[in-house]
Structure formats: C-alpha cells, structure tokens
Design a protein around this motif. Structure first.
Motif, PDB file in Angstrom:
ATOM      1  N   SER A 159      72.231 -16.389 -64.501  1.00 58.29           N
ATOM      2  CA  SER A 159      71.942 -15.569 -65.678  1.00 58.29           C
ATOM      3  C   SER A 159      72.313 -14.115 -65.398  1.00 58.29           C
ATOM      4  N   ASN A 160      72.150 -13.657 -64.149  1.00 55.58           N
ATOM      5  CA  ASN A 160      72.642 -12.315 -63.801  1.00 55.58           C
ATOM      6  C   ASN A 160      74.161 -12.242 -63.957  1.00 55.58           C
ATOM      7  N   ALA A 161      74.854 -13.273 -63.469  1.00 56.97           N
ATOM      8  CA  ALA A 161      76.325 -13.280 -63.554  1.00 56.97           C
ATOM      9  C   ALA A 161      76.765 -13.128 -65.011  1.00 56.97           C
ATOM     10  N   ILE A 162      76.036 -13.795 -65.911  1.00 56.09           N
ATOM     11  CA  ILE A 162      76.377 -13.711 -67.338  1.00 56.09           C
ATOM     12  C   ILE A 162      75.995 -12.333 -67.895  1.00 56.09           C
ATOM     13  N   LYS A 163      74.743 -11.917 -67.571  1.00 54.71           N
ATOM     14  CA  LYS A 163      74.240 -10.628 -68.076  1.00 54.71           C
ATOM     15  C   LYS A 163      75.129  -9.454 -67.682  1.00 54.71           C
ATOM     16  N   TYR A 164      75.551  -9.462 -66.399  1.00 56.25           N
ATOM     17  CA  TYR A 164      76.284  -8.298 -65.895  1.00 56.25           C
ATOM     18  C   TYR A 164      77.797  -8.455 -65.997  1.00 56.25           C
ATOM     19  N   SER A 165      78.237  -9.409 -66.834  1.00 55.01           N
ATOM     20  CA  SER A 165      79.655  -9.429 -67.201  1.00 55.01           C
ATOM     21  C   SER A 165      79.737  -9.440 -68.718  1.00 55.01           C
ATOM     22  N   ARG A 199      79.905 -16.623 -58.782  1.00 59.20           N
ATOM     23  CA  ARG A 199      80.907 -15.561 -58.895  1.00 59.20           C
ATOM     24  C   ARG A 199      81.131 -15.164 -60.343  1.00 59.20           C
ATOM     25  N   ASP A 200      81.198 -13.867 -60.588  1.00 60.17           N
ATOM     26  CA  ASP A 200      81.508 -13.424 -61.957  1.00 60.17           C
ATOM     27  C   ASP A 200      82.652 -12.421 -61.943  1.00 60.17           C
ATOM     28  N   GLN A 201      83.163 -12.139 -63.144  1.00 57.98           N
ATOM     29  CA  GLN A 201      84.236 -11.155 -63.270  1.00 57.98           C
ATOM     30  C   GLN A 201      83.705  -9.957 -64.046  1.00 57.98           C
ATOM     31  N   GLY A 204      80.674  -5.522 -61.479  1.00 58.48           N
ATOM     32  CA  GLY A 204      80.716  -5.273 -60.036  1.00 58.48           C
ATOM     33  C   GLY A 204      79.632  -4.317 -59.579  1.00 58.48           C
ATOM     34  N   ILE A 205      79.528  -4.152 -58.256  1.00 56.17           N
ATOM     35  CA  ILE A 205      78.488  -3.314 -57.661  1.00 56.17           C
ATOM     36  C   ILE A 205      79.142  -2.443 -56.597  1.00 56.17           C
ATOM     37  N   SER A 206      78.805  -1.156 -56.591  1.00 56.85           N
ATOM     38  CA  SER A 206      79.433  -0.255 -55.618  1.00 56.85           C
ATOM     39  C   SER A 206      78.948  -0.581 -54.213  1.00 56.85           C
ATOM     40  N   LYS A 212      71.064  -2.325 -51.539  1.00 55.20           N
ATOM     41  CA  LYS A 212      69.770  -2.080 -52.202  1.00 55.20           C
ATOM     42  C   LYS A 212      69.401  -3.193 -53.179  1.00 55.20           C
ATOM     43  N   LEU A 213      70.340  -4.120 -53.410  1.00 55.59           N
ATOM     44  CA  LEU A 213      70.169  -5.117 -54.474  1.00 55.59           C
ATOM     45  C   LEU A 213      68.868  -5.903 -54.422  1.00 55.59           C
ATOM     46  N   PHE A 214      68.419  -6.219 -53.197  1.00 59.14           N
ATOM     47  CA  PHE A 214      67.262  -7.102 -53.068  1.00 59.14           C
ATOM     48  C   PHE A 214      65.953  -6.331 -52.944  1.00 59.14           C
ATOM     49  N   PHE A 217      62.445  -3.673 -57.862  1.00 61.74           N
ATOM     50  CA  PHE A 217      62.658  -2.722 -58.960  1.00 61.74           C
ATOM     51  C   PHE A 217      64.007  -2.019 -58.908  1.00 61.74           C
ATOM     52  N   PHE A 218      64.832  -2.336 -57.897  1.00 60.76           N
ATOM     53  CA  PHE A 218      66.128  -1.663 -57.877  1.00 60.76           C
ATOM     54  C   PHE A 218      66.995  -2.183 -59.023  1.00 60.76           C
ATOM     55  N   ARG A 219      67.559  -1.248 -59.792  1.00 63.09           N
ATOM     56  CA  ARG A 219      68.551  -1.588 -60.808  1.00 63.09           C
ATOM     57  C   ARG A 219      69.662  -0.560 -60.683  1.00 63.09           C
ATOM     58  N   VAL A 220      70.907  -1.022 -60.749  1.00 65.10           N
ATOM     59  CA  VAL A 220      72.024  -0.082 -60.700  1.00 65.10           C
ATOM     60  C   VAL A 220      71.866   0.874 -61.875  1.00 65.10           C
ATOM     61  N   ASP A 221      72.046   2.151 -61.604  1.00 65.27           N
ATOM     62  CA  ASP A 221      71.799   3.142 -62.641  1.00 65.27           C
ATOM     63  C   ASP A 221      73.090   3.474 -63.377  1.00 65.27           C
ATOM     64  N   GLY A 229      68.925  -4.301 -69.861  1.00 67.70           N
ATOM     65  CA  GLY A 229      67.485  -4.543 -69.706  1.00 67.70           C
ATOM     66  C   GLY A 229      67.176  -5.544 -68.602  1.00 67.70           C
ATOM     67  N   GLY A 230      66.064  -5.344 -67.954  1.00 70.84           N
ATOM     68  CA  GLY A 230      65.662  -6.227 -66.863  1.00 70.84           C
ATOM     69  C   GLY A 230      64.570  -5.550 -66.070  1.00 70.84           C
ATOM     70  N   THR A 231      63.999  -6.279 -65.107  1.00 73.78           N
ATOM     71  CA  THR A 231      62.864  -5.744 -64.365  1.00 73.78           C
ATOM     72  C   THR A 231      63.256  -5.262 -62.975  1.00 73.78           C
ATOM     73  N   GLY A 232      64.408  -5.684 -62.472  1.00 75.83           N
ATOM     74  CA  GLY A 232      64.776  -5.337 -61.096  1.00 75.83           C
ATOM     75  C   GLY A 232      63.976  -6.139 -60.076  1.00 75.83           C
ATOM     76  N   LEU A 233      63.350  -7.220 -60.520  1.00 74.95           N
ATOM     77  CA  LEU A 233      62.527  -8.025 -59.598  1.00 74.95           C
ATOM     78  C   LEU A 233      63.145  -9.388 -59.308  1.00 74.95           C
ATOM     79  N   GLY A 234      64.058  -9.813 -60.174  1.00 74.78           N
ATOM     80  CA  GLY A 234      64.624 -11.174 -60.067  1.00 74.78           C
ATOM     81  C   GLY A 234      65.237 -11.463 -58.702  1.00 74.78           C
ATOM     82  N   LEU A 235      66.040 -10.538 -58.200  1.00 70.26           N
ATOM     83  CA  LEU A 235      66.723 -10.787 -56.922  1.00 70.26           C
ATOM     84  C   LEU A 235      65.759 -10.781 -55.745  1.00 70.26           C
ATOM     85  N   SER A 236      64.693  -9.959 -55.805  1.00 72.99           N
ATOM     86  CA  SER A 236      63.698  -9.974 -54.716  1.00 72.99           C
ATOM     87  C   SER A 236      63.025 -11.336 -54.661  1.00 72.99           C
TER      88      SER A 236
HETATM   89  P1  ADP Z   1      67.296  -7.307 -63.344  1.00 69.04           P
HETATM   90  O1  ADP Z   1      68.482  -8.129 -63.716  1.00 69.04           O
HETATM   91  O2  ADP Z   1      66.046  -7.736 -64.035  1.00 69.04           O
HETATM   92  O3  ADP Z   1      67.543  -5.841 -63.466  1.00 69.04           O
HETATM   93  P2  ADP Z   1      67.626  -8.269 -60.592  1.00 69.04           P
HETATM   94  O4  ADP Z   1      66.705  -8.106 -59.425  1.00 69.04           O
HETATM   95  O5  ADP Z   1      67.995  -9.655 -60.969  1.00 69.04           O
HETATM   96  O6  ADP Z   1      66.936  -7.506 -61.785  1.00 69.04           O
HETATM   97  O7  ADP Z   1      68.948  -7.435 -60.267  1.00 69.04           O
HETATM   98  C1  ADP Z   1      68.842  -6.103 -59.782  1.00 69.04           C
HETATM   99  C2  ADP Z   1      70.048  -5.288 -60.180  1.00 69.04           C
HETATM  100  O8  ADP Z   1      71.205  -5.738 -59.468  1.00 69.04           O
HETATM  101  C3  ADP Z   1      70.420  -5.387 -61.646  1.00 69.04           C
HETATM  102  O9  ADP Z   1      69.683  -4.488 -62.425  1.00 69.04           O
HETATM  103  C4  ADP Z   1      71.903  -5.023 -61.605  1.00 69.04           C
HETATM  104  O10 ADP Z   1      72.046  -3.625 -61.593  1.00 69.04           O
HETATM  105  C5  ADP Z   1      72.366  -5.591 -60.268  1.00 69.04           C
HETATM  106  N1  ADP Z   1      73.002  -6.916 -60.419  1.00 69.04           N
HETATM  107  C6  ADP Z   1      72.424  -8.125 -60.244  1.00 69.04           C
HETATM  108  N2  ADP Z   1      73.322  -9.122 -60.426  1.00 69.04           N
HETATM  109  C7  ADP Z   1      74.495  -8.545 -60.718  1.00 69.04           C
HETATM  110  C8  ADP Z   1      75.820  -9.033 -61.011  1.00 69.04           C
HETATM  111  N3  ADP Z   1      76.100 -10.334 -61.043  1.00 69.04           N
HETATM  112  N4  ADP Z   1      76.793  -8.101 -61.243  1.00 69.04           N
HETATM  113  C9  ADP Z   1      76.507  -6.774 -61.216  1.00 69.04           C
HETATM  114  N5  ADP Z   1      75.299  -6.248 -60.956  1.00 69.04           N
HETATM  115  C10 ADP Z   1      74.293  -7.113 -60.710  1.00 69.04           C
END
Ligand code: ADP
Length: 275
Positions: A159-165, A199-201, A204-206, A212-214, A217-221, A229-236
């Motif tokens: 769902s992240n792969a879909i959300k962030y593409s 894998r998504d297209q 991307g992430i710098s 910091k991804l895991f 509450f970290f979310r790329v700014d 929108g999101g909580t930044g907790l899913g990956l942890s």
């Molecule tokens: P959320 O999606 O609720 O913000 P996550 O913990 O799942 O929280 O992800 C943290 C952050 O990592 C996201 O806010 C996003 O900035 C980045 N991220 C996660 N998955 C991807 C992805 N597939 N592509 C780009 N950025 C991602």
C-alpha cells in the motif's frame, strides 16, 4: 552514576562503617528521555488532526452553510477522525510489540496462498494508473511464519508502494529463495530464507532519508507526502513484525525513480514441515 550511602552499625548501634552503592543509571535515564520524547511527539501528532476536527466543527456549529460546503467540511472531519483512529491503532500495536505482548502464531505457510489472499484487497487500492506485477516461482518453499502478520507486512509495503507512486507505474512483488546477498543489505541471519522485493516507480527516497525510514513518526517532508497523509508508524510496525520472525528489512531507492523494500523471512525447516 547514582550514589547511595548507608551507615553500617554493630549490635550496639555504633556506626562502624558505610555501605556505598554505586549504580549506573545512564541507561535508565536514556529510556526516560526516550519515553518523554515519544510522549511529546505523540501528543503533537494527535493534536494535528484534532485541531482540524475542532476547527471544522466549530465552523459548522457557528452558522449555516450551503450543502456543498457543508458536505466538504463534514468529509474533512471524517477523514481527520479516521486518521486519528488509525494512529491510535498503530500506537497500540507498537506498544504491544515493545512490551513483547505480541506472540507469533507460527506455522508452515505458503507465500503463494498469502499472496492470493491479499490480491483482492490490493486490486481495490490500485488506481487505473498502476499495474501490479506478482512474480513468485512455483517452487518457492514454505516459510515458518504467522500468516496474519505476513499478510500485514505485505499489505503495508504494497500500500505504501501504491501511495507513494501517485503518478502510477508498475508495483511489483517479487519472491525468490535467497541465494546471494543483494546490494545494500544489512548483515543477514544464516538460516535459509526467502527474499521478497516490493518495488515501485514512484517518488523515491533521498539517500539522506533512507536510514530514517523505520523511525517512528518519520515521514519524508515534501508537499506530496503531506497531501498523501499517513501516520509515519507503518514501517516501524512492519520492521518489528519482520524482526520477530528473525527476518530483516531494508530499502534501496533513487529519488524520482522509485523504491524497493527488501524483506527476508526464514524458510520452514524439514522438521517443521514434517511437524
Ligand atoms: P506513512 O505512510 O503512514 O507516512 P510509513 O511508516 O509507512 O508511514 O512510512 C514512512 C514514510 O516513508 C512515509 O511517510 C514516506 O515518506 C516514506 N515512504 C514509505 N514508503 C515509501 C515508498 N514506497 N516510496 C517513497 N517513500 C516512501
């Protein structure tokens, strides 16, 4: 260091010496500090949707609005309340994981079956701009895992792969038996494992943000992430669930081109399979 000193007395209550206890409380202090930080971050994160809910309800109570405006405001309140509810669920999940209260219900399970079970849900998340590729060879051995947790791990990543593409493209789920360590991997356990790539297209992430991804509450700014929108907790949560299984997770990415999340999970041993 914490010093405690107590007088030592003899039978006549005469002080004959002192007992000095030196305790290293650095670790305790660190944990206290982390807890305080966590509480202040949580309060801040909960306040954001609450402020918006309060603002919009105040507005709605103050005067009449055209139905179309009213509808929009109510929708915002609903979305923010949903966000709040998801955050509370995620926080509860995390605190249970921290407290060691989440026990795995491990069985010999087929990834084929788990993936079949989540595809319906996934198809609902996909927009018409996305293509889903699932690549899992027939002969992939079963893993020794908690099926519900693996389902949660895969749906979080997909769902992240879909959300962030947001511009669409291919979202791929690739499963292989781990034979050689892929680039960017952390030290991996010795046991036989499968490796799953999501894998998504997308955006991307710098390089700077990758480590910091895991973090909770970290979310790329950037403006897109803020809109998504999101909580930044899913990956942890995902990482904690994978590590409970003895697996590992890491990510590789190119900004603007896409991201791959890699997951290893242990293959069921002969013993468990016969079990
Ligand atoms: P959320 O999606 O609720 O913000 P996550 O913990 O799942 O929280 O992800 C943290 C952050 O990592 C996201 O806010 C996003 O900035 C980045 N991220 C996660 N998955 C991807 C992805 N597939 N592509 C780009 N950025 C991602």
């Amino acid at each position: 260091l914490k010093l405690r000193s107590t007088p030592v007395k003899d039978a006549q209550h005469q002080i004959t010496g002192r007992l000095v206890v030196i305790e290293d409380v650095t670790r305790e202090r660190e944990i206290d500090k982390m807890k305080n930080e966590f509480v202040s971050v949580v309060s801040h994160e909960l306040r954001t949707p609450l402020t918006s809910i309060l603002g919009y309800t105040e507005l709605l109570l103050a005067r009449e609005f055209k139905p179309i405006e009213r509808q929009e405001f109510v929708q915002t309140v609903y979305d923010q309340a949903n966000q709040l509810s998801k955050m509370v669920d995620d926080l509860l999940n995390l605190s249970r994981l921290d407290a060691g209260q989440i026990k795995l219900n491990r069985w010999v399970v087929s990834l084929h079956q788990i993936i079949r079970e989540i595809t319906k849900q996934l198809n609902e998340m996909l927009s018409e701009k996305h293509r889903l590729l699932i690549d899992i060879p027939e002969g992939i051995p079963p893993i020794f895992a908690d099926k519900d947790k693996v389902r949660q791990i895969l749906t979080n990543l997909l769902s992240n792969a879909i959300k962030y593409s947001p511009n669409g493209g291919q979202v791929a789920l690739i499963v292989r038996e781990l034979r050689k360590v892929p680039p960017g991997a952390p030290p991996l356990p010795n046991e036989r494992s499968v490796i799953i790539a999501v894998r998504d297209q997308g955006m991307g992430i710098s390089e700077e943000d990758l480590p910091k991804l895991f973090t909770r509450f970290f979310r790329v700014d950037n403006s897109t992430t803020r809109k998504i929108g999101g909580t930044g907790l899913g990956l942890s949560i995902t990482k904690a669930l994978i590590e409970l299984h003895g697996g590992r997770i890491w990510a590789t990415s190119t900004l603007g081109r896409g991201t791959t999340f890699w997951v290893t999970l242990p293959i069921a041993t002969e013993l468990a399979r016969r079990g």
